[in-house]
Write an enzyme that holds these catalytic residues in place. Sequence first.
Site, PDB file in Angstrom:
ATOM      1  N   ARG A  43       5.240  -6.819  -7.317  1.00 45.74           N
ATOM      2  CA  ARG A  43       4.998  -5.841  -8.381  1.00 45.74           C
ATOM      3  C   ARG A  43       5.019  -6.492  -9.767  1.00 45.74           C
ATOM      4  NH1 ARG A  43       8.164  -0.548  -5.876  1.00 45.74           N
ATOM      5  NH2 ARG A  43       6.372   0.165  -4.668  1.00 45.74           N
ATOM      6  N   LYS A 204       5.897   8.785  13.189  1.00 44.27           N
ATOM      7  CA  LYS A 204       5.883  10.240  13.395  1.00 44.27           C
ATOM      8  C   LYS A 204       4.664  10.929  12.802  1.00 44.27           C
ATOM      9  CE  LYS A 204      10.874  10.806  13.669  1.00 44.27           C
ATOM     10  NZ  LYS A 204      12.047  11.498  13.112  1.00 44.27           N
ATOM     11  N   GLY A 361       4.109   1.342   2.734  1.00 41.88           N
ATOM     12  CA  GLY A 361       5.203   0.394   2.993  1.00 41.88           C
ATOM     13  C   GLY A 361       4.999  -0.583   4.142  1.00 41.88           C
ATOM     14  N   GLY A 384       4.507   6.013  -1.595  1.00 40.55           N
ATOM     15  CA  GLY A 384       4.284   7.455  -1.743  1.00 40.55           C
ATOM     16  C   GLY A 384       2.981   7.802  -2.427  1.00 40.55           C
TER      17      GLY A 384
END
Length: 403
Positions: A43, A204, A361, A384
């Site tokens: 980053r 999931k 991620g 996100g």
Amino acid sequence: MATFKNIQSLGALEGKRVLVRADLNVPMKADHEGDMTVTDDTRIRSVAPTLKALSEQGAKVIVMSHFGRPKGQTVPEMSLEPLGQPLANITGLPVLFINDCIGAEVAETIDGMENGAVLLLENVRFYPGEEDNDPEFARALAQNGDVFVNDAFSCCHRAHASTEGIAHLLPSAAGLALEAELKALENALGNPQHPVAAVVGGAKVSTKLDVLTHLVEKVDHLIIGGGMANTFLAAQGVDVGKSLCEHDLADTARDILARAEAAGCTVHLPTDVVVAKEFKAHADNRTVALDDVAQNEMILDVGPASVAKLAEQLKSCKTLIWNGPMGAFEIEPFDAATVTLAKAAGALTEAGSLLSVAGGGDTVAALNHAGVAEQFSHISTAGGAFLEWMEGKELPGVKVLKQ
């Protein structure tokens, strides 16, 4: 296509105070002297070109960021001070640090800066007004600058004072990394070349319901891997043994498959799988057809025949979006499907026949593990924000930068 204001749109910046929102929330650990060191500087590297470009134009460069979750309190271990030196090393510019982000002392320090200098402000989340997007706090931040540059895509899904509030108060633009990100995302899903394929993996279905529902309307091929594939297989009557599976989402999975069919999107699920009785590296395993999974076995990867078919399918595609691994890639040999398919996508990208955009991620870790991260057209380090973009949501920090 929406156009976004970029640094060029801000005009001459000589002597101007430019507030840059970076994401310096990087992983750190203590070395043997107890000093904190950065363990992944991705980053910092991504914002460096913007800081250098602004410095070269003679701007006073003032960097804002959050670090951790101090919840509006001053937490010394979450200070940005240890990041001043890594930022200086990577940009090749001297970086001064000040232990606040608003107020008279900050204003005085900025007044005394030379053109081209860089100042790192303290963690904006030490103030509750940051996450509340409090107009007063946004105004206090805005007083530090003449213009605002957002170069933190990973924070754009949050309407915080330093990402969204401040952009209403100053002439604002996307930094170089954010601009590149927005262009790549537009090419991948906003206005892509068809056929478009999406790889969606992960544990999931429940965490990616909105992603799957949005993608079936947008892509031609939806490739589902990871634990979430088991939920779809079970919903179609496959006995998945003791695999990770959300049996309560069977109706939801069938609904997504029906939506895909109505939209003309082909859903690709494994036809062969790699199973083991325990979740550990090099566990005894076997490759089986779907009707041969034993009660005491769990599916840990997509089988080689399925992967070969998927790699072949990618040859006919022009655009690929990738989010999540195909199997339990973190333990060998259950990384095979992820690595094989990623290598196929990387080779097609290098050959110029595929535009490939990946993010989220585990995805970055999986593609680095496969050794193909450099080959992909664009890899987003955002978690996100990338997922919300895949869900078709408008990101507050981006919306405010539109022309």
